[in-house]
Write a protein that holds these residues in place. Structure first.
Motif, PDB file in Angstrom:
ATOM      1  N   PRO A  40       0.820  -1.096  -0.115  1.00 12.51           N
ATOM      2  CA  PRO A  40       0.044   0.009  -0.089  1.00 12.51           C
ATOM      3  C   PRO A  40       0.764   1.282  -0.118  1.00 12.51           C
ATOM      4  N   ASN A  41       0.249   2.377  -0.185  1.00 13.11           N
ATOM      5  CA  ASN A  41       0.985   3.676  -0.097  1.00 13.11           C
ATOM      6  C   ASN A  41       1.657   3.719   1.391  1.00 13.11           C
ATOM      7  N   GLY A  42       2.954   4.248   1.075  1.00 12.29           N
ATOM      8  CA  GLY A  42       3.770   4.314   2.222  1.00 12.29           C
ATOM      9  C   GLY A  42       4.302   3.046   2.726  1.00 12.29           C
ATOM     10  N   ALA A  43       4.185   2.016   1.900  1.00 15.91           N
ATOM     11  CA  ALA A  43       4.876   0.745   2.645  1.00 15.91           C
ATOM     12  C   ALA A  43       6.349   0.557   2.472  1.00 15.91           C
ATOM     13  N   GLY A  44       6.946   1.358   1.893  1.00 15.32           N
ATOM     14  CA  GLY A  44       8.293   1.357   1.567  1.00 15.32           C
ATOM     15  C   GLY A  44       8.877   0.968   0.163  1.00 15.32           C
ATOM     16  N   LYS A  45       8.116   0.813  -0.782  1.00 14.08           N
ATOM     17  CA  LYS A  45       8.505   0.231  -1.717  1.00 14.08           C
ATOM     18  C   LYS A  45       9.668   1.165  -2.452  1.00 14.08           C
ATOM     19  N   THR A  46       9.272   2.374  -2.956  1.00 12.66           N
ATOM     20  CA  THR A  46      10.213   3.419  -3.287  1.00 12.66           C
ATOM     21  C   THR A  46      11.440   3.714  -2.665  1.00 12.66           C
ATOM     22  N   THR A  47      11.452   3.538  -1.324  1.00 14.46           N
ATOM     23  CA  THR A  47      12.447   3.563  -0.317  1.00 14.46           C
ATOM     24  C   THR A  47      13.218   2.505  -0.848  1.00 14.46           C
ATOM     25  N   THR A  48      12.956   1.109  -0.885  1.00 15.91           N
ATOM     26  CA  THR A  48      13.743  -0.125  -1.166  1.00 15.91           C
ATOM     27  C   THR A  48      14.095   0.083  -2.607  1.00 15.91           C
ATOM     28  N   GLU A 399       0.433  11.357  -1.912  1.00 14.95           N
ATOM     29  CA  GLU A 399       0.626  12.732  -1.422  1.00 14.95           C
ATOM     30  C   GLU A 399       1.644  12.143  -0.046  1.00 14.95           C
ATOM     31  N   ARG A 400       2.692  12.477  -0.040  1.00 10.78           N
ATOM     32  CA  ARG A 400       3.613  11.960   0.827  1.00 10.78           C
ATOM     33  C   ARG A 400       3.886  12.802   2.022  1.00 10.78           C
ATOM     34  N   ASP A 401       3.842  12.195   3.081  1.00  8.77           N
ATOM     35  CA  ASP A 401       4.018  12.874   4.090  1.00  8.77           C
ATOM     36  C   ASP A 401       5.510  13.245   4.629  1.00  8.77           C
ATOM     37  N   ARG A 402       6.060  14.307   4.285  1.00  6.86           N
ATOM     38  CA  ARG A 402       7.735  14.262   4.391  1.00  6.86           C
ATOM     39  C   ARG A 402       8.055  15.093   5.592  1.00  6.86           C
ATOM     40  N   GLU A 403       7.095  15.087   6.615  1.00 11.00           N
ATOM     41  CA  GLU A 403       7.495  15.988   7.736  1.00 11.00           C
ATOM     42  C   GLU A 403       8.406  15.343   8.485  1.00 11.00           C
TER      43      GLU A 403
END
Ligand SMILES: Nc1ncnc2c1ncn2[C@@H]1O[C@H](COP(=O)(O)OP(=O)(O)OP(=O)(O)O)[C@@H](O)[C@H]1O
Length: 671
Positions: A40-48, A399-403
């Motif tokens: 799901p969104n924010g699961a960590g795919k892009t970071t991986t 919409e990513r929470d980059r806080e």
């Protein structure tokens, strides 16, 4: 044909301050198949994926490509093609011009540009400015870029975003073809339905943790199957099932009997003399399994270290009647005195209607076929399949929470150009004031840098939720010269576009062309902006590298091409000159201007001396140590208009270069 390589993630963990984006992820991706990377969104795919591509340093663990980390690849662009953003292109440049620059930087023949444009269906659009491209065309251009080096590994982040149903079908076939050629294809998505018909293997992550590794067949629990049966006389059918001790649910598409196979259901109907209009085995609802896995209400053995990645061949349409099913249906139909074709015309009974609404959501998974479809299957026609086209409209801008951004060292705050270039066009009615050169506002005093990332301690919140209340903001580090920063914490990030042994292209602005589609702009030195070079000024043209591939166009030729005024717009896209330029556009212009004038171009075989901007990365702007993007951030903090995505999306820095050897902490110095 390029060789596919295995991708391996070994205990990869990545923390951004209090947020654990990836947690102890271990998985393997094999060549010759399409592997879906779901979550799901924010699961960590892009970071991986960024860790795999050397764009983000893992807190612990490592990811390798054919046994080597990205930084250790001799020819990155020819090994891995990646697309992490769909819009990472300058709107004022043509698709062909982008690819030409990338090809130039990687020593790839110019002829390959036209080749890949043709491969992705942009053969006729390569001469148009990217600003006039549709989202789907940008996706294709991204894919063209990934294919530029004819790599054996393709890593694509949500490649179907923005594609219409036809485009999705094309993409599906294209990825399958690439895998069939022996390449490794890793495709991320947050929708199972989007990749269900494409992938051979699946990795599913949730909250940074691997929750499934295997094939789609492994995903489904075989004991969860059901049979959907229907008859013109539903009441008689219901009575027959009850008499046989088979509990059922009434759905729009028929009666569903869980845990019973079609043979048993067909036999029960036949025994009662009930004519059937449909009999179908239904697989488990994969979407439900997927959601259970990501919600933690279901645990799969593969997530506990039992890998089944080698288990299965490509998954096909989720539901197909087996020959035995068909036989059972046939015997039931014959016993009931109807042919499948005749039964196909039977209208569903009235009972179904009252359940229609409640049942709609299940239909996508059911793939129930009627007798005619079953008939078609017997002759080899494919069974009903979930339409990937349904996913076409499902893409949404995450919409990513980059806080919780982790602090970025002052020398590494150059805005990633792909992010910069992805900035949406500002409304013409609200032009952003041009950024004044020279001193910007005073930087706010910043607290001492946090040692958290340099020396990660125990994870304070191993599974943080994106909706958690915002943690205390991490203190910003003091601006410091590189020499004061100690060992480069991102030393394992490659000198992108400058593989060892290949010519390096640098500009006075300082940039790095990553083979992952990322261009990092480094703020230019405080010299005045270069005057446009006279066309005949040969002195401004750099010497080609001595060992240049004869098939590779000389830099001068490329410069000529790029400095040639763009042809009049073939489409209706706005001329670049009429764009209201944001800070990001100004930066991008400065970057590309170096190619136009040729003044900033030089070639250098010595990676350590060129390092794509490392020295200039540390050069301050006159009277302002911050980059344009930092100033944009301050502008936003000051309440200025439209800071743009530079500030909003500033992520962990993508390092322009490192003059230090790759970090061999994990790999034991294989280089
Ligand atoms: N640079 C960063 N600073 C702080 N947090 C970050 C950063 N990058 C990612 N995160 C956080 O890490 C988590 C994983 O983000 P990531 O982008 O990897 O997810 P994703 O699975 O790709 O999501 P999506 O499907 O929405 O693209 C999120 O909570 C995100 O907010």
């Amino acid at each position: 044909m390029p060789d596919g390589q295995s991708l391996e993630f070994s205990g990869v963990t990545k923390r951004f301050g209090a947020v654990t984006a990836v947690s102890d992820l271990s998985a393997r991706v094999e060549p010759g198949r399409v592997t879906g990377f779901l979550g799901p969104n924010g699961a960590g795919k892009t970071t991986t994926l960024r860790i795999l591509l050397g764009l983000v340093r893992a807190t612990s663990g490592h990811a390798t490509i054919g046994g080597r980390r990205y930084a250790e690849l001799g020819h990155p662009l020819q090994t891995v093609g990646a697309v992490l953003e769909a819009s990472s292109f300058h709107p004022g440049r043509t698709g062909a011009a982008h690819l030409t620059i990338y090809a130039q930087a990687a020593g790839i023949p110019r002829s390959r540009v036209d080749e890949v444009l043709g491969l992705v269906g942009l053969g006729d659009a390569g001469g148009r400015k990217v600003g006039g491209y549709s989202l789907g065309m940008r996706q294709r251009l991204g894919l063209a870029y990934a294919l530029l080096g004819d790599p054996g590994v393709l890593v694509l982040d949500e490649p179907s975003n923005g594609l219409d149903p036809e485009g999705i079908r094309w993409m599906r076939g294209f990825l399958r073809q690439l895998a069939a050629e022996g390449r490794t294809v890793l495709v991320s998505s947050h929708l199972l339905a989007e990749v269900q018909q494409t992938v051979d293997a699946l990795l599913i992550i949730s909250r940074g943790r691997l929750v499934f590794e295997g094939s789609i067949d492994d995903l489904a629990d075989p004991t969860e199957h059901a049979t959907v049966v229907d008859a013109p006389d539903r009441e008689a059918l219901a009575a027959a099932l009850s008499a046989a001790g088979l509990p059922y649910e009434v759905l729009r598409s028929g009666l569903t009997v869980r845990g019973a196979d079609p043979a048993a259901v067909g036999a029960a109907a036949a025994a009662a003399g009930v004519a059937l209009s449909g009999l179908q085995r239904r697989g488990p609802a994969l979407e439900e399994v997927f959601l259970d896995l990501v919600n933690g209400t279901r645990v799969h053995a593969s997530a506990a270290g039992v890998s089944s990645v080698d288990a299965a061949p490509p998954a096909t349409a989720p539901v197909e009647a087996s020959p035995a099913d068909a036989a059972a249906f046939g015997s039931a139909a014959v016993a009931a005195g109807v042919t499948p074709a005749a039964a196909a015309g039977a209208a569903p009974g009235g009972q179904a209607d009252e359940h229609r609404d409640a049942d709609d959501s299940r239909e996508a998974d059911e793939s129930v076929v009627d007798a005619a479809a079953l008939d078609a299957e017997a002759t080899g026609a494919p069974g009903a399949a979930a339409a990937l086209g349904a996913a076409a409209g499902a893409a949404w801008a995450a919409e990513r929470d980059r806080e919780d951004e982790e602090p970025v060292p002052a020398t590494e705050t150059a805005a990633p150009v792909d992010d910069v270039l992805a900035e949406p066009e500002p409304a013409a009615s609200a032009p952003e004031p041009a950024l004044e050169p020279g001193p910007g506002p005073e930087p706010e005093p910043e607290p001492e840098p946090s040692p958290a990332d340099a020396a990660p301690g125990p994870d304070p919140d191993p599974e943080p939720s994106r909706t958690d209340s915002a943690p205390e903001p991490e203190p910003e580090p003091e601006p410091a010269a590189a020499s004061e920063l100690g060992p480069d914490p991102y030393a394992d990030v490659p000198t992108v576009g400058a593989p060892v042994g290949e010519p390096v292209v640098t500009t006075s602005a300082g940039f790095a062309v990553a083979s992952t589609g990322v261009i990092d702009i480094v703020p230019p030195a405080p010299e005045p902006a270069p005057e446009p070079a006279p066309e005949s000024d040969a002195a401004n043209e750099p010497d080609p590298p001595e060992d240049a591939d004869p098939d590779v166009e000389e830099l001068g030729a490329i410069d000529d091409e790029l400095s040639t005024p763009e042809p009049p717009d073939e489409d209706d896209d706005r001329p670049w000159e009429h764009y209201v330029k944001t800070d990001a556009d100004v930066e991008a212009d400065a970057f590309f201007a170096a190619f136009d004038t040729g003044e900033g171009l030089s070639t250098d075989d010595d990676v350590s001396s060129s390092t794509a901007g490392a020295p200039s990365a540390q050069r301050p702007e006159p009277d302002d140590p911050r980059s344009l993007s930092e100033r944009s951030e301050t502008k936003r903090a000051d309440g200025a208009d439209d800071p743009g995505p530079v500030a909003e999306r500033a992520e962990e820095p993508r390092e322009a270069a490192s003059t230090t050897p790759a970090d061999d902490e994990h790999e034991g110095g294989r280089r």
